[in-house]
Design a protein around this motif. Structure first.
Motif, PDB file in Angstrom:
ATOM      1  N   CYS A  38       0.844  -1.203   0.000  1.00 16.03           N
ATOM      2  CA  CYS A  38       0.000   0.000   0.000  1.00 16.03           C
ATOM      3  C   CYS A  38       0.878   1.251   0.000  1.00 16.03           C
ATOM      4  O   CYS A  38       1.821   1.366   0.771  1.00 16.03           O
ATOM      5  N   LEU A  39       0.537   2.190  -0.878  1.00 11.43           N
ATOM      6  CA  LEU A  39       1.337   3.412  -1.007  1.00 11.43           C
ATOM      7  C   LEU A  39       0.962   4.476   0.025  1.00 11.43           C
ATOM      8  O   LEU A  39       1.674   5.445   0.190  1.00 11.43           O
ATOM      9  N   TYR A  40      -0.161   4.299   0.710  1.00 10.43           N
ATOM     10  CA  TYR A  40      -0.655   5.302   1.658  1.00 10.43           C
ATOM     11  C   TYR A  40      -0.915   6.618   0.923  1.00 10.43           C
ATOM     12  O   TYR A  40      -0.448   7.694   1.316  1.00 10.43           O
ATOM     13  N   CYS A  41      -1.676   6.516  -0.155  1.00 12.44           N
ATOM     14  CA  CYS A  41      -1.986   7.683  -0.989  1.00 12.44           C
ATOM     15  C   CYS A  41      -2.596   8.809  -0.159  1.00 12.44           C
ATOM     16  O   CYS A  41      -3.330   8.561   0.807  1.00 12.44           O
ATOM     17  N   TYR A  42      -2.331  10.013  -0.590  1.00 14.37           N
ATOM     18  CA  TYR A  42      -2.955  11.175   0.050  1.00 14.37           C
ATOM     19  C   TYR A  42      -4.411  11.242  -0.415  1.00 14.37           C
ATOM     20  O   TYR A  42      -4.690  11.101  -1.600  1.00 14.37           O
ATOM     21  N   ALA A  82      -6.874   9.233  -0.281  1.00 12.16           N
ATOM     22  CA  ALA A  82      -6.812   8.048  -1.147  1.00 12.16           C
ATOM     23  C   ALA A  82      -8.091   7.776  -1.930  1.00 12.16           C
ATOM     24  O   ALA A  82      -9.193   7.843  -1.382  1.00 12.16           O
TER      25      ALA A  82
END
Lengths: 440, 444
Positions: A36-40, A42
């Motif tokens: 998981c990229l930990y999107c802003y 998300a």
């Protein structure tokens, strides 16, 4: 010849209905959560009807705070475990995962969600507790996902909750209407028990409500989570013949009886929605030699998700498009369906004169939508329905046009996912709390 | 095929890949297997005085899905009889006469040092490495890093050794000091033939959250260990550079140690002046076969660049490692986002807005997720390019004309260092900093 052997034992049934989203083990969850990229802000969260903080719970799984992950999930969605399994994640959270734009497989969010919630349920973790009794009582009609979600939320706020359910099991279509390869009865009921143990709402089973007058007198507010009725009539000649069943009823029997029910050799499923796909898939997995899906328009017009259609085709289902049923054939017992071909011209469907043909079968499953419970609803003072007989609500608080009544789930949206019902229930509970607080 | 062989201070090796003195070189069996797998040399697990080891010896740092990104041990020097080790050194040299077998040693008195040197020379070792680095256990008894941290003691022991040794001597340094050049100079003054670095770094890799004891836990307690593995590479590279650039040390052959796992690591150490590299954690993680990737990559690199020997590019990066005051203040790069590659994770946006220079904007209308660089605010810090998960999506583009250059030192000498905050880059004239109130706009 069908691809599935007729299941005659519980084990064979389980094999034919192998879970599409099996539970992850610790190792798989660890590696998958690492991706998981930990999107802003998300996109997966935005795509979730209940707005679960997905990057947070995935990070919690990765740091082995699995209980915390389950809490994050249930905080947004009281049916977090069921939804992890049965949500159409490919068109929701997983479909929104940014990895899709890179041609990298998206995070398996549904399975990670289940990994966390299943652990919390299996370990009987106490994540929630009822609020201190505020003396107010809420009645709910129907124990489907909308009512369960509303009940959980209201219990945390200190309300007493009585749910009245006509059947003998909770969670409505979650247990009665979902394809068995998506979730097992045990899983559904375990989650319910997990919630009920902590929050203590009361469900009165085998308790159909025919009139809400008593409830109005004894409760401070009423939540309508009534869902939809039985499969709607098609008004076809011969529809009353033996061997003609509604999809909802067929799936319910399958879920309750499992391998004990038998499906004949040749089955025609009428319809193009997700329920039609489920019924067709299930017929094939029950060992029907031939299962034919018949839809009156083109393939691309079907309401079903592509992945559901692919799943049905993968189970050995064949399809007839642009055909409209005219009559169920047979002498007392269905032995075929007379169809007529259709074409779409300028967006309008018309039948092709003289193109009638008969397809032989032993069973007809009608997956053409459920009837609305309009008669019951019309008995409630001031409760307005829209032109499609759905309950009209204010989507800010899910209050109906009769202020004492709130509503959610299929009765409001006409039939959607469990996750939508769970969201409605939660929002309605907040609406009820606000309304009662404001009105002393 | 380039020639990978080296002559390291007189120690000949078919390639620069050596196993460091550690568990993988604990026996003749292991060293023979390693040579057979492709390693050119091995520094034997330190021989010395009798010790007892504890059970539960290693701990590690896992980073996301990466195991052993950092590794820590509390194991002491060899606990196998000296006679067995000497016999095995002799056997290995019989099978592999052209490979490098270096005996790592750690004893206390002059007599002990001089005796053990004779022993390993008689066994046929090609060289000696002095273990002045072990930061756990042995240092409590006045050896290992206790020596490495006292330059005068270190120099004395090197002198004792050099007096007795007939084979090349490598002094292995501890990084647990303020300036690596202090022990480096002491070794040079003691006339060591070569230096290897770094030994492990004093560390606690973690605490067990149930027993409240540090890893590795020994019956409810723990102690500091020696840290190594990929995480320590940057520290090792920096210390290597310090020695390789030092006028009194740079003529001494250096063996690089610290987190080396891939051919890229190997090349980087050589570019900063190493002549051989020593590896432990990678072998402990993947086995001796990991050397295949190092060798294949090194050969490919040398072919691509047209290098025939290791010496063709040894130290080639050293002239480019300088002090801050010599950096060109006129150099300017600005981030560029390739919109076709962007997947909309917006990590660059939030990293820049929260943690850097508010130089990326995100217009979320119409569901847009592609951020945009605010040129005037971009100081060219690289953070966005570093967090971006897509290869080559954010690139740093040169904006200066490449014609002018001025350094802090030049400005100092010219008397033109700033006296007010009017820098052309961040924090100064053109940079826009959102207001304090703007911070609360993001409240949900």
């Amino acid at each position: 010849m069908g691809e599935y052997k007729r299941p005659t034992t519980a084990i064979e049934f389980e094999q034919n209905f192998a879970q599409k989203k099996p539970l992850m083990n610790d190792t798989e969850a660890y590696y998958e959560s690492s991706r998981c990229l930990y999107c802003y802000d998300a996109p997966c969260v935005q795509a979730c009807p209940t707005g679960i903080d997905i990057p947070l719970f995935i990070k919690q799984i990765n740091t082995k705070n699995t209980v915390g992950a389950a809490k994050t999930i249930f905080d947004s969605n009281w049916l977090g475990n069921a939804c992890g399994k049965i949500c159409p994640t490919g068109v929701l959270c997983e479909g929104a995962c940014v990895y899709n734009h890179q041609d990298v497989p998206p995070l398996q969010i549904g399975r990670l969600q289940n990994y966390a919630t299943d652990k919390a349920i299996a370990e009987k973790r106490n994540l929630f507790h009822a609020g201190s009794d505020n003396g107010k009582k809420i009645a709910m009609v129907g124990a489907g996902p909308a009512s369960i979600a509303a009940a959980c939320e209201l219990r945390t706020l200190g309300y007493a909750v009585d749910i009245f359910e006509a059947k003998d099991k909770p969670t409505g279509l979650t247990v009665y209407g979902i394809a068995p390869y998506k979730i097992t009865n045990e899983e559904v009921l375990n989650e319910l028990a997990f919630l009920q143990d902590q929050l203590g709402f009361v469900i009165h089973y085998n308790h159909p409500i025919t009139s809400t007058k008593d409830l109005e007198e004894n409760y401070d507010a009423i939540f309508l989570g009534v869902g939809l009725g039985p499969t709607a009539e098609l008004n076809l000649k011969g529809e009353d013949k033996q061997g003609v069943v509604g999809a909802v009823e067929f799936i319910e029997e399958l879920r309750m009886q499992h391998h004990k029910i038998s499906v004949p050799d040749k089955v025609i499923v009428i319809g193009g929605g997700n329920t039609a796909m489920d019924a067709a898939s299930e017929s094939a997995r029950m060992g029907a030699n031939e299962t034919i899906l018949a839809y009156r328009r083109d393939k691309s017009d079907m309401g079903a998700y592509d992945f559901e259609y692919e799943l049905a085709v993968g189970s050995g289902v064949t399809s007839l498009f642009n055909v409209q049923p005219l009559e169920i054939m047979g002498n007392g017992k269905a032995n075929g369906v007379k169809f007529i071909k259709t074409v779409t011209e300028n967006g309008r469907l018309r039948t092709v004169e003289g193109s009638e043909f008969i397809v032989a079968c032993d069973m007809v499953i009608k997956a053409t939508g459920q009837a609305k419970l309009a008669d019951f609803l019309r008995d409630i003072d001031g409760l307005e329905l829209d032109s499609k007989k759905r309950i009209i609500v204010n989507t800010a608080n899910y209050q109906t046009t009769n202020p004492k009544y709130f509503a959610g789930g299929d009765a409001v949206n006409g039939g959607a996912e469990v996750v939508n019902a769970a969201y409605h229930g939660k929002m309605a509970a907040k609406g009820i709390h606000e309304w009662i607080t404001d009105n002393g | 095929m380039p020639d990978l062989s080296i002559n390291f201070a007189g120690i000949k090796s078919p390639n620069p890949f050596w196993l460091a003195s550690a568990p993988p070189t604990n026996s003749g069996y292991q060293v023979m297997k390693a040579f057979d797998a492709g390693w050119g040399g091995a520094v034997w697990k330190t021989l010395g005085i009798p010790v007892i080891n504890v059970s539960s010896r290693y701990g590690s740092i896992n980073y996301r899905d990466t195991r052993m990104a950092g590794f820590n041990n509390i194991e002491l020097i060899t606990d196998r009889p000296l006679a067995d080790n000497l016999k095995e050194i002799e056997e290995v040299k019989k099978f592999f006469p052209n490979h490098a077998v270096i005996a790592s040693l750690m004893v206390e008195s002059k007599a002990e040092w001089q005796q053990i040197i004779k022993d390993v020379e008689n066994a046929g070792a090609d060289g000696i490495e002095l273990n002045f680095g072990c930061p756990h256990g042995m240092c409590e008894r006045g050896m290992g890093s206790a020596v490495g941290q006292e330059p005068e003691v270190l120099q004395t022991i090197v002198e004792w050794v050099m007096e007795a040794a007939n084979i090349p001597v490598i002094t292995k340094l501890s990084p647990n000091i303020s300036h690596i050049t202090d022990p480096g100079l002491a070794a040079a003054r003691g006339k060591t033939d070569a230096i290897s670095l770094i030994n492990t770094i004093k560390s606690i890799v973690g605490i067990d959250l149930d027993t409240y004891a540090p890893y590795p836990v020994v019956d409810g307690k723990g102690t500091n260990g020696g840290y190594c593995g990929p995480a320590v590479k940057p520290i090792a590279l920096h210390m290597l550079k310090d020695l390789a650039q030092h006028p009194e040390i740079k003529h001494i052959p250096l063996s690089g140690i610290g987190g080396i796992e891939t051919w890229r690591d190997v090349v980087e150490f050589i570019l900063l002046g190493a002549e051989s590299v020593q590896v432990c954690t990678a072998a402990m993680h993947y086995g001796f076969g990991i050397v295949r990737e190092m060798e294949a990559g090194l050969v490919q690199f040398m072919n691509d660049k047209g290098y025939e020997t290791i010496y063709d590019f040894k130290g080639k990066a050293l002239p480019n490692v300088t002090e801050w005051k010599h950096l060109n203040l006129k150099h300017k790069v600005v981030a560029n986002i390739n919109k076709d590659k962007c997947i909309g994770c917006d990590l660059c946006y939030i990293a820049c807005d929260d943690a850097a220079h508010q130089a990326i904007k995100l217009d979320k209308s119409d569901g847009n997720r592609i951020p945009e660089i605010i040129d005037e605010n971009c100081v060219g810090c690289n953070l966005c390019a570093l967090v971006c998960p897509v290869e080559e999506c954010i690139t740093m583009e040169k904006r200066d004309d490449g014609k002018s250059s001025v350094t802090w030192e030049e400005r100092t000498l010219a008397g033109s260092i700033p006296t007010t905050f009017d820098d052309d880059l961040a924090g100064g004239k053109h940079h826009f900093v959102p207001s304090v109130e703007d911070a609360l706009k993001h409240r949900k």
